[in-house]
Design an enzyme around this catalytic site. Structure first.
Site, short mmCIF file in Angstrom:
data_model
loop_
_atom_site.label_atom_id
_atom_site.label_comp_id
_atom_site.label_asym_id
_atom_site.label_seq_id
_atom_site.Cartn_x
_atom_site.Cartn_y
_atom_site.Cartn_z
N GLU A 80 90.98 18.75 151.98
CA GLU A 80 91.32 20.08 151.48
C GLU A 80 91.01 20.22 149.99
OE1 GLU A 80 95.40 20.56 152.55
OE2 GLU A 80 94.98 20.73 154.70
N SER B 7 75.15 4.39 149.32
CA SER B 7 74.78 5.55 150.13
C SER B 7 73.64 5.30 151.12
CB SER B 7 74.43 6.73 149.23
OG SER B 7 75.56 7.19 148.53
N SER C 130 80.88 15.02 157.37
CA SER C 130 81.34 15.01 155.98
C SER C 130 81.68 16.45 155.61
CB SER C 130 80.26 14.45 155.04
OG SER C 130 79.20 15.38 154.90
#
Length: 403
Positions: free
Chosen positions: A84, A170, A300
């Site tokens: 959030e 990543s 994601s």
């Protein structure tokens, strides 16, 4: 004219690689569809009952069971807060672990604390179970002055030397061959520890995965390849990624032992990891463990999974929620109840919000940190860039934070 002696003794065997392979006079095509799929090891059913035919399973002590459950709930609540916060623009990126909590916590509980972990990006629960505090998770996501990486990494790229958890990177699948190298060093140094490397079924399609499998097998490395088969590689469903029987089917081709487990069953994952670790340590050989699970959240915060799967499909997996399944087991054994749930959830959310607020107000690292820890000694080209940036900040100091 062919000699008749060719068919005289077709039962002889030929040396193929390191194995002897029997010869045959029957020319058959080995059709993959004729092979039975590898079964999935399970202990708990959806109602939280232990299956009646389970044999020789290990059930942790009550306090360990509670710790495992609390870790799953903590991870779930932290996910909601940080997800959030990204939607509010307070952090730049986030990836949730919803639906895969059992695979993470169950595997972490079955490992030894000195075993080296190479993760992908959905293993926050492993690090959490090892004692990495919520405050440190928050610091990393905000990239503040107390972030261990000094703001060099994007959010959810955790790492901790103290917890034997290698910092995430990543690029997909690069951690697999790196993990094999670590396992090989443990073998050469005769250190009593193994390596575990986590990856998704999509990452198994990368070339690095195949290289890692082959190196681990030929070099006899004590490593557990832990595949989270959660059904989707970002937006690509598993049935479009491969035609074989999941990821465990890769094992025989590389001469690697395999286990397939219900990734939503925390006790099954826990037992599978104990057995896998025992195997790789006793035999100094690799093992592929495929945890069949489901990613209920978006890939994601940059993804909308309803674009490639239906809301009904996501809802269908709600009853297979690993947290609910484990909770039902604890309740039936009088280890947990509704009052415990409310009290723990409320207290946990309160503490997490406090940590979140503190982390959000901390300063960013000194800008010079971006030049540190890249090389042992800063080369001239980076030094030139650092000096140039310093002149720029000095010239336009009104446009930059004073602290």
């Amino acid at each position: 004219m062919l000699s008749s002696t060719i068919s005289a003794n077709i039962e002889e065997s030929l040396l193929q690689g390191v194995n002897k392979v029997n010869c045959t006079s029957s020319l058959d095509i080995n059709e993959p569809s004729l092979n039975s799929p590898v079964p999935i090891f399970s202990i708990l059913n959806d109602t939280g009952d232990i299956l009646s035919n389970c044999k020789s399973i290990i059930i942790p002590e009550n306090n360990e069971l509670i710790k495992m459950y609390k870790s799953m709930v903590l991870l779930s609540i932290m996910d909601k807060i940080l997800y959030e916060s990204q939607r509010q623009g307070r952090i730049s990126f986030y990836m949730t672990n919803e639906g895969e909590e059992a695979a993470q916590i169950g595997s972490a509980a079955g490992l030894h604390v000195n075993d080296l972990v190479y993760a992908q990006y959905r293993e926050a629960g492993v690090l959490l179970f090892r004692g990495y505090t919520p405050e440190k998770f928050m610091n990393q996501c905000f990239g503040n002055v107390d972030d261990l990486g000094k703001g060099k990494q994007m959010p959810v790229h955790y790492g901790s030397k103290n917890h034997n958890f290698v910092t995430l990177s990543s690029p997909l699948t690069t951690q697999l061959p790196q993990a094999v190298g670590s396992a090989y060093s443990f073998k050469r140094l005769k250190i009593n520890r193994c390596t575990i490397v986590y990856f998704g079924e999509g990452a198994a399609s990368e070339g690095d995965a195949h290289a890692a499998f082959n190196f681990a097998s030929t070099l006899d490395c004590p490593i557990i390849f832990f595949c989270r088969n959660n059904g989707y590689a970002i937006s690509t469903p598993a049935n479009e990624q491969y035609r074989g029987d999941g990821i465990v089917s890769r094992g025989p081709g590389y001469g690697i032992a395999t286990i397939r487990v219900d990734g939503n069953d925390i006790l099954a994952v826990y037992n599978a990891i104990i057995k896998a670790r025992e195997y790789v340590m006793n035999n100094t050989r690799p093992l592929i463990l495929e945890a069949m699970t489901y990613r209920r959240g978006h890939h994601s915060t940059s993804d909308d999974s309803t674009a490639y799967r239906s809301k009904d499909e996501i809802k269908e997996w709600l009853d297979k929620n690993p947290i609910i399944r484990f909770k039902r087991l604890l309740e039936k054994n009088n280890l947990w109840n509704d009052q415990n749930e409310v009290e723990y959830a409320n207290e946990t959310k309160k503490q997490l919000m406090q940590s979140f607020t503190i982390a959000s107000k901390k300063n960013k690292p000194n800008w010079r940190e971006m030049f540190n820890d890249v090389y042992h000694e800063i080369p001239d080209n980076l030094l030139e860039q650092m000096n140039s940036l310093e002149d720029h900040i000095s010239k336009y100091s009104d446009h930059y934070p004073k602290e």
